[in-house]
Design a protein around this motif. Sequence first.
Motif, mmCIF file in Angstrom:
data_model
loop_
_atom_site.group_PDB
_atom_site.id
_atom_site.type_symbol
_atom_site.label_atom_id
_atom_site.label_comp_id
_atom_site.label_asym_id
_atom_site.label_seq_id
_atom_site.Cartn_x
_atom_site.Cartn_y
_atom_site.Cartn_z
ATOM 1 N N ALA A 1 16.588 25.653 26.369
ATOM 2 C CA ALA A 1 16.171 25.542 27.764
ATOM 3 C C ALA A 1 17.265 24.894 28.605
ATOM 4 O O ALA A 1 17.480 25.271 29.758
ATOM 5 C CB ALA A 1 14.872 24.749 27.869
ATOM 6 N N ALA A 2 17.980 23.935 28.029
ATOM 7 C CA ALA A 2 19.081 23.289 28.747
ATOM 8 C C ALA A 2 20.180 24.298 29.078
ATOM 9 O O ALA A 2 20.806 24.232 30.139
ATOM 10 C CB ALA A 2 19.647 22.137 27.928
ATOM 11 N N ILE A 3 20.396 25.251 28.187
ATOM 12 C CA ILE A 3 21.404 26.284 28.432
ATOM 13 C C ILE A 3 20.897 27.273 29.473
ATOM 14 O O ILE A 3 21.600 27.593 30.438
ATOM 15 C CB ILE A 3 21.772 27.004 27.118
ATOM 16 N N VAL A 4 19.682 27.743 29.308
ATOM 17 C CA VAL A 4 19.114 28.708 30.254
ATOM 18 C C VAL A 4 19.020 28.097 31.653
ATOM 19 O O VAL A 4 19.208 28.793 32.658
ATOM 20 C CB VAL A 4 17.742 29.206 29.762
ATOM 21 N N ALA A 5 18.789 26.810 31.744
ATOM 22 C CA ALA A 5 18.698 26.134 33.046
ATOM 23 C C ALA A 5 20.001 26.210 33.826
ATOM 24 O O ALA A 5 20.009 26.014 35.042
ATOM 25 C CB ALA A 5 18.280 24.680 32.855
ATOM 26 N N GLN A 6 21.088 26.524 33.155
ATOM 27 C CA GLN A 6 22.377 26.672 33.842
ATOM 28 C C GLN A 6 22.532 28.048 34.479
ATOM 29 O O GLN A 6 23.460 28.275 35.247
ATOM 30 C CB GLN A 6 23.516 26.430 32.859
ATOM 31 N N LEU A 7 21.622 28.961 34.187
ATOM 32 C CA LEU A 7 21.663 30.309 34.772
ATOM 33 C C LEU A 7 20.934 30.282 36.112
ATOM 34 O O LEU A 7 19.852 30.843 36.286
ATOM 35 C CB LEU A 7 21.027 31.316 33.815
ATOM 36 N N THR A 8 21.519 29.620 37.056
ATOM 37 C CA THR A 8 20.860 29.334 38.333
ATOM 38 C C THR A 8 20.600 30.575 39.182
ATOM 39 O O THR A 8 19.882 30.487 40.171
ATOM 40 C CB THR A 8 21.675 28.311 39.135
ATOM 41 N N GLN A 9 21.140 31.726 38.790
ATOM 42 C CA GLN A 9 20.894 32.943 39.548
ATOM 43 C C GLN A 9 19.558 33.593 39.191
ATOM 44 O O GLN A 9 19.098 34.507 39.872
ATOM 45 C CB GLN A 9 22.035 33.955 39.334
ATOM 46 N N LEU A 10 18.909 33.124 38.129
ATOM 47 C CA LEU A 10 17.667 33.749 37.674
ATOM 48 C C LEU A 10 16.549 33.625 38.704
ATOM 49 O O LEU A 10 16.347 32.569 39.303
ATOM 50 C CB LEU A 10 17.202 33.125 36.354
ATOM 51 N N ARG A 11 15.832 34.741 38.865
ATOM 52 C CA ARG A 11 14.666 34.767 39.743
ATOM 53 C C ARG A 11 13.386 35.065 38.944
ATOM 54 O O ARG A 11 12.287 34.805 39.409
ATOM 55 C CB ARG A 11 14.849 35.813 40.845
ATOM 56 N N SER B 1 24.953 29.721 23.670
ATOM 57 C CA SER B 1 25.814 29.516 24.841
ATOM 58 C C SER B 1 26.391 30.832 25.358
ATOM 59 O O SER B 1 26.880 30.889 26.482
ATOM 60 C CB SER B 1 26.926 28.515 24.523
ATOM 61 N N VAL B 2 26.312 31.898 24.566
ATOM 62 C CA VAL B 2 26.767 33.208 25.017
ATOM 63 C C VAL B 2 25.967 33.657 26.245
ATOM 64 O O VAL B 2 26.450 34.458 27.043
ATOM 65 C CB VAL B 2 26.690 34.246 23.869
ATOM 66 N N LEU C 1 25.548 32.079 28.806
ATOM 67 C CA LEU C 1 26.279 31.636 30.001
ATOM 68 C C LEU C 1 27.293 32.675 30.464
ATOM 69 O O LEU C 1 27.821 32.568 31.567
ATOM 70 C CB LEU C 1 26.963 30.293 29.737
ATOM 71 N N GLN C 2 27.539 33.682 29.648
ATOM 72 C CA GLN C 2 28.465 34.752 30.014
ATOM 73 C C GLN C 2 27.771 35.893 30.760
ATOM 74 O O GLN C 2 28.422 36.854 31.154
ATOM 75 C CB GLN C 2 29.164 35.287 28.772
ATOM 76 N N LEU C 3 26.470 35.791 30.948
ATOM 77 C CA LEU C 3 25.768 36.818 31.705
ATOM 78 C C LEU C 3 26.307 36.861 33.132
ATOM 79 O O LEU C 3 26.634 35.819 33.708
ATOM 80 C CB LEU C 3 24.263 36.534 31.731
ATOM 81 N N PRO C 4 26.403 38.041 33.712
ATOM 82 C CA PRO C 4 26.947 38.139 35.071
ATOM 83 C C PRO C 4 26.026 37.480 36.093
ATOM 84 O O PRO C 4 24.813 37.366 35.884
ATOM 85 C CB PRO C 4 27.042 39.648 35.304
ATOM 86 N N GLY C 5 26.593 37.071 37.181
ATOM 87 C CA GLY C 5 25.823 36.450 38.254
ATOM 88 C C GLY C 5 24.775 37.368 38.840
ATOM 89 O O GLY C 5 23.841 36.917 39.496
ATOM 90 N N SER C 6 24.912 38.656 38.599
ATOM 91 C CA SER C 6 23.929 39.620 39.099
ATOM 92 C C SER C 6 22.685 39.692 38.214
ATOM 93 O O SER C 6 21.717 40.364 38.570
ATOM 94 C CB SER C 6 24.567 41.004 39.206
ATOM 95 N N CYS C 7 22.690 39.023 37.080
ATOM 96 C CA CYS C 7 21.545 39.021 36.167
ATOM 97 C C CYS C 7 20.475 38.100 36.744
ATOM 98 O O CYS C 7 20.594 36.880 36.684
ATOM 99 C CB CYS C 7 21.962 38.555 34.777
ATOM 100 N N ALA C 8 19.431 38.697 37.308
ATOM 101 C CA ALA C 8 18.383 37.918 37.952
ATOM 102 C C ALA C 8 17.107 37.846 37.115
ATOM 103 O O ALA C 8 16.230 37.038 37.406
ATOM 104 C CB ALA C 8 18.064 38.509 39.317
ATOM 105 N N LYS C 9 16.988 38.683 36.085
ATOM 106 C CA LYS C 9 15.796 38.712 35.244
ATOM 107 C C LYS C 9 16.208 38.568 33.782
ATOM 108 O O LYS C 9 17.148 39.219 33.335
ATOM 109 C CB LYS C 9 15.048 40.034 35.438
ATOM 110 N N LEU C 10 15.502 37.699 33.061
ATOM 111 C CA LEU C 10 15.824 37.470 31.662
ATOM 112 C C LEU C 10 14.540 37.208 30.890
ATOM 113 O O LEU C 10 13.684 36.438 31.337
ATOM 114 C CB LEU C 10 16.759 36.263 31.526
ATOM 115 N N ASP C 11 14.401 37.871 29.743
ATOM 116 C CA ASP C 11 13.309 37.610 28.807
ATOM 117 C C ASP C 11 13.917 37.130 27.501
ATOM 118 O O ASP C 11 14.848 37.755 26.989
ATOM 119 C CB ASP C 11 12.492 38.879 28.545
#
Length: 71
Positions: free
Chosen positions: A26-36, A2-3, A5-15
Amino acid sequence: LSVLLQLPGSCAKLDVGGAAFTDAAAAIVAQLTQLRDLGWFYSPELTDVGLQQLTALHRLVKLSVFDCDIF
């Protein structure tokens, strides 16, 4: 995890990868709606169920999945 979810909204790329990244993750990562751009690697417990949860990422332009349990 769940940590993530503390990524900044500017975080658009994640591996991510490894055994901890399951369908539940995946349920947690799906909440990072800023990801591109999302890469998901070496996670045998990510299945079609987890992949379905990631469809909530409407801004996603690129999804790379390698060595997971997806059919």
